[in-house]
Design a protein around this motif. Structure first.
Motif, short mmCIF file in Angstrom:
data_model
loop_
_atom_site.label_atom_id
_atom_site.label_comp_id
_atom_site.label_asym_id
_atom_site.label_seq_id
_atom_site.Cartn_x
_atom_site.Cartn_y
_atom_site.Cartn_z
N GLU A 1 0.89 -1.23 -0.12
CA GLU A 1 -0.12 0.05 0.06
C GLU A 1 0.90 1.28 -0.02
N MET A 2 0.50 2.19 -0.69
CA MET A 2 1.24 3.64 -0.80
C MET A 2 0.51 4.43 -0.26
N LYS A 3 1.31 5.31 0.52
CA LYS A 3 0.74 6.47 1.24
C LYS A 3 1.51 7.48 1.14
N ILE A 4 1.16 9.04 1.06
CA ILE A 4 2.08 10.26 1.09
C ILE A 4 2.34 10.34 2.38
N ARG A 5 3.75 10.29 2.99
CA ARG A 5 4.04 10.70 4.29
C ARG A 5 4.44 12.34 4.44
N LYS A 6 4.78 12.66 3.14
CA LYS A 6 5.41 14.18 3.12
C LYS A 6 5.04 14.76 1.87
N PHE A 7 4.25 15.75 1.82
CA PHE A 7 3.95 16.53 0.73
C PHE A 7 5.03 17.37 0.32
N GLY A 8 4.97 17.61 -1.06
CA GLY A 8 6.09 18.46 -1.72
C GLY A 8 5.54 19.33 -2.56
N ARG A 9 6.23 19.81 -3.78
CA ARG A 9 5.71 20.61 -4.56
C ARG A 9 5.68 19.92 -6.14
N VAL A 10 4.61 20.14 -6.87
CA VAL A 10 4.52 20.02 -8.09
C VAL A 10 4.48 21.24 -8.84
N MET B 1 1.80 9.31 -7.82
CA MET B 1 0.99 9.94 -6.38
C MET B 1 0.92 11.42 -6.15
N ALA B 2 2.25 11.99 -6.66
CA ALA B 2 2.21 13.64 -6.64
C ALA B 2 1.14 14.14 -7.54
N ALA B 3 1.19 13.71 -8.78
CA ALA B 3 0.18 14.19 -10.01
C ALA B 3 -1.13 13.86 -9.41
N ALA B 4 -1.55 12.85 -8.86
CA ALA B 4 -2.70 12.71 -8.63
C ALA B 4 -3.25 13.59 -7.32
N TRP B 5 -2.20 13.75 -6.52
CA TRP B 5 -2.62 14.79 -5.36
C TRP B 5 -2.73 16.31 -5.92
N ALA B 6 -1.68 16.51 -6.77
CA ALA B 6 -1.90 17.94 -7.17
C ALA B 6 -3.15 18.24 -8.19
N ILE B 7 -3.57 16.92 -8.95
CA ILE B 7 -4.64 17.34 -9.56
C ILE B 7 -5.98 17.55 -8.60
N GLY B 8 -6.11 16.70 -7.80
CA GLY B 8 -7.01 16.94 -6.56
C GLY B 8 -7.00 18.36 -6.10
#
Length: 100
Positions: free
Chosen positions: A38-47, A72-79
């Motif tokens: 399972e993947m989980k974002i532990r620290k958010f960054g910059r896209v 994962m970063a792209a999906a987070w940024a899209i959201g």
């Protein structure tokens, strides 16, 4: 456990943004998977999106390899973009989008 991110996307595949997780839905049976964890974002960054491409920095994703972090970063940024866009549409100054 269901594989998280396939190495090959099929035409009917989709990503669903669920907070800090991404649900991968796939009908592609022959995909090669990078990880079964399972993947989980532990620290958010910059896209950053420019005409030269998309840059991802500062993200830490549990159970992910480099390509998985990019997805994962792209999906987070899209959201994030979608939520802020809808707030901005709803009322002036409603979102955190600035224009320079």
């Amino acid at each position: 456990m269901r594989p998280a991110i396939p190495a090959v996307m099929g035409q009917n595949d989709s990503l669903k943004h669920l907070g800090d997780r991404v649900l991968w839905e796939s009908t592609l049976e022959e995909a090669m998977y990078a990880t079964d964890d399972e993947m989980k974002i532990r620290k958010f960054g910059r896209v950053s999106i420019t005409k030269e491409g998309i840059s991802v920095e500062g993200f830490d994703v549990k159970g992910a390899m480099c390509r998985d972090v990019a997805v994962m970063a792209a999906a987070w940024a899209i959201g994030e973009l979608q939520r802020e866009m809808l707030k901005t549409i709803a009322k002036p100054g409603g979102g955190k989008i600035s224009v320079d």
